[in-house]
Design an enzyme around this catalytic site. Structure first.
Site, PDB file in Angstrom:
ATOM      1  CE  LYS A  31     -21.113  10.701 -24.334  1.00  0.00           C
ATOM      2  NZ  LYS A  31     -20.014  10.187 -23.518  1.00  0.00           N
ATOM      3  CD  GLU A 109     -14.346  21.219   0.234  1.00  0.00           C
ATOM      4  OE1 GLU A 109     -13.589  21.041  -0.722  1.00  0.00           O
ATOM      5  OE2 GLU A 109     -15.584  21.294   0.122  1.00  0.00           O
ATOM      6  CG  HIS A 221     -13.393  12.501  -3.402  1.00  0.00           C
ATOM      7  ND1 HIS A 221     -13.670  12.100  -2.112  1.00  0.00           N
ATOM      8  CD2 HIS A 221     -13.698  13.804  -3.457  1.00  0.00           C
ATOM      9  CE1 HIS A 221     -14.141  13.144  -1.436  1.00  0.00           C
ATOM     10  NE2 HIS A 221     -14.159  14.188  -2.227  1.00  0.00           N
ATOM     11  NE  ARG A 268     -10.203  15.907  -3.099  1.00  0.00           N
ATOM     12  CZ  ARG A 268     -11.137  16.593  -3.746  1.00  0.00           C
ATOM     13  NH1 ARG A 268     -11.243  16.490  -5.050  1.00  0.00           N
ATOM     14  NH2 ARG A 268     -11.940  17.389  -3.092  1.00  0.00           N
ATOM     15  CG  HIS A 328     -13.413  13.487  -7.450  1.00  0.00           C
ATOM     16  ND1 HIS A 328     -14.786  13.400  -7.414  1.00  0.00           N
ATOM     17  CD2 HIS A 328     -13.111  14.738  -7.003  1.00  0.00           C
ATOM     18  CE1 HIS A 328     -15.288  14.542  -6.964  1.00  0.00           C
ATOM     19  NE2 HIS A 328     -14.295  15.371  -6.730  1.00  0.00           N
ATOM     20  CD  GLU A 353     -13.046  16.582 -14.613  1.00  0.00           C
ATOM     21  OE1 GLU A 353     -14.215  16.889 -14.296  1.00  0.00           O
ATOM     22  OE2 GLU A 353     -12.543  15.473 -14.348  1.00  0.00           O
ATOM     23  NE  ARG A 364     -10.190  19.173  -8.796  1.00  0.00           N
ATOM     24  CZ  ARG A 364     -11.164  19.074  -7.895  1.00  0.00           C
ATOM     25  NH1 ARG A 364     -11.518  20.121  -7.160  1.00  0.00           N
ATOM     26  NH2 ARG A 364     -11.811  17.944  -7.729  1.00  0.00           N
TER      27      ARG A 364
HETATM   28  C1  SIN Z   1     -16.123  17.278  -2.448  1.00  0.00           C
HETATM   29  O1  SIN Z   1     -17.172  17.795  -2.089  1.00  0.00           O
HETATM   30  O2  SIN Z   1     -15.408  16.601  -1.726  1.00  0.00           O
HETATM   31  C2  SIN Z   1     -15.687  17.485  -3.860  1.00  0.00           C
HETATM   32  C3  SIN Z   1     -15.045  18.797  -3.965  1.00  0.00           C
HETATM   33  C4  SIN Z   1     -14.022  18.778  -5.042  1.00  0.00           C
HETATM   34  O3  SIN Z   1     -13.852  17.793  -5.741  1.00  0.00           O
HETATM   35  O4  SIN Z   1     -13.317  19.772  -5.152  1.00  0.00           O
END
Ligand code: SIN
Length: 483
Positions: A31, A109, A221, A268, A328, A353, A364
């Site tokens: 794009k 994470e 996020h 999240r 996010h 996505e 997710r």
């Molecule tokens: C992040 O670095 O927090 C993003 C990772 C993600 O969205 O999976």
């Protein structure tokens, strides 16, 4: 006539291009520039099962974060194919960060039960993967090619129509079309996405009567830098919390412990909602605190966040940073089969996505998105090579329409759309506001709009309608019951 048209130049599109044999004629449409994609901005990393024994646990973590709303078969595919897909990247030359022993450095994470996330250049994983895939790229690419229609007739996709400028439009035909155009970031007032990402292709799918799925499942996020000027907010990677950063209020109180036993490492959706709720109830500012990191380590492990935040006037890890959640990632998207095909069309694929394989469920798991792009692009290419399908462009008998890309009234409506979507369809949803927003979007859709805004509105409408249809809270879809 091409063998493949690929729409989008993030990990899903470029990895598909990498895997298509060199003797095939391939065209990638992007794009804006190839860098205007969400992959480029991905910080934390790419999740992968660490070894065969870790596959069940990676599957379980993905299902738990997704509130078991996931398509379990899709999750099994994702995890079981992760080892080979990531090894293939490494064998082809991609360099992930290593630990002192020279082994792959896995980090943790939120909502992962163990460290299983690979990163590159510290906190620039997406960018490093993107650069690597561009280096490997040897097909044709057109930049500033803004897709405005898919040529679909009787369950077959014949090709793509796109703007090359404000007024010029072109049509290209292909035996296979792969949609890898990303999510919907610019539909929301505050987001972490590339500004090129605005959900137009999802709008085309909706216009054609094909299915979008789980569009109410939009992920916010928890930690973006608050108070910067633009709609696109600087991300503070989840890996920071994975390695010890704390979320605190202005009195240094770690309030997340009052919401979930895993505090900063809760899923999240839980963390975003807790921040939203705590700030609403107390009026106190919320911050990410890094004081537990030693400066030398922090600069080495998170060099890009360190530099970006320095530009914004913060000295990390000493100073804490004001945060808030922002849009996010779209878990919902174009409904696909497990072989990455758009349901109802023989030779049209959707990967990354833009697609909804059901792999993410209602929320997710962190860092599963780059992995999804990698694995499902590979599945799409394999399927297309095993089930060769050829079109004849003369069989497309519908009129090729001529569209107007932008109109004068678009800007004000686009800005309002961002605001009303943020208000009605973000972290906490209010049924009355959803009703009002649907009415407003329908009114906008009746106006004489440019093609791109029209498509964006169709996508927004599908988010609102899906949110209205799901009467109970689940994962990222949270209803304010008092409303
Ligand atoms: C992040 O670095 O927090 C993003 C990772 C993600 O969205 O999976």
């Amino acid at each position: 006539m091409y063998d493949y048209i690929i729409i989008g130049s993030g990990i899903a599109g470029l990895n598909a291009a990498r895997l298509i044999p060199k003797d095939k004629k391939v065209l990638v449409l992007c794009k804006k520039s190839p860098w205007d994609c969400n992959t480029f901005w991905a910080q934390g990393g790419i999740a992968t099962a660490v070894d065969d024994a870790d596959i069940p646990s990676h599957i379980q973590d993905t299902l738990t974060a997704g509130v078991n709303y996931n398509d379990k078969k899709a999750v099994e595919l994702l995890s079981s194919k992760s080892l080979k897909a990531v090894k293939n990247l490494i064998d082809s030359g991609l360099k992930f960060d290593l630990n002192e022993k020279g082994e792959l450095a896995f980090t943790k994470e939120a909502a992962h039960s163990r460290s299983r996330i690979l990163h590159a250049d510290g906190d620039a994983t997406g960018r490093m993967i993107h650069i690597f895939l561009l280096e490997q790229f040897n097909h044709e690419i057109i930049t500033n090619a803004v897709v405005n229609d898919l040529l679909i007739q009787d369950g077959i996709c014949y090709g793509v129509q796109f703007f090359t400028s404000e007024t010029e439009q072109k049509v290209v035909y292909a035996h296979n079309t792969i949609i890898a155009s990303g999510g919907i970031g610019s539909i929301y007032r505050y987001h972490t996405n590339s500004t090129a990402i605005a959900g137009e292709i999802q709008g085309i799918i909706s216009e054609k009567g094909l299915k979008l799925k789980d569009m109410e499942m939009m992920q916010f996020h928890p930690t973006v830098v608050k108070g910067t000027h633009f709609a696109r907010k600087p991300l503070l990677s989840e890996a920071l919390r994975g390695e010890g950063a704390h979320i605190v209020d202005e009195n240094d109180y770690r309030f997340l412990k009052d919401y979930h036993e895993d505090a900063e490492l809760a899923p999240r959706d839980v963390v975003s909602r807790s921040i939203f709720d705590y700030h609403k109830k107390t009026g106190l500012g919320v911050f990410l605190s890094f004081e537990m990191f030693e400066k030398k380590y922090f600069k080495k492990r998170f060099p890009n966040i360190y530099a970006n935040l320095k530009d914004l006037g913060y000295d990390l890890p000493t100073q804490r940073v004001p945060i808030s959640p922002a849009f996010h990632y779209a878990m919902g998207g174009i409904e696909t089969t497990l072989d990455a095909k758009v349901k109802g069309v023989k030779n049209l694929y959707a990967v990354g996505e833009v697609a909804c394989t059901g792999v993410h469920g209602a929320n997710r798991l962190a860092s599963n998105s780059l992995l999804e792009g990698l694995v499902f692009s590979q599945i799409a290419v394999k399927d297309s090579l095993e089930n060769i399908f050829e079109i004849s462009k003369e069989d497309y008998t519908k009129n090729i329409k001529s569209y107007v890309r932008n109109k004068k009234i678009d800007k004000a409506i686009k800005d309002d759309l961002r605001k009303i979507m943020w208000k009605a369809a973000s972290i906490v949803r209010d049924p009355k506001e959803l009703d009002e927003t649907l009415i407003k979007i329908d009114e906008y859709l009746k106006q004489d709009l440019g093609r791109l805004l029209f498509l964006r509105l169709l996508t927004a409408k599908s988010i609102i309608q899906s949110a209205m249809n799901r009467k109970e809270s689940m994962g990222a879809h949270f209803i304010n019951v008092k409303a």
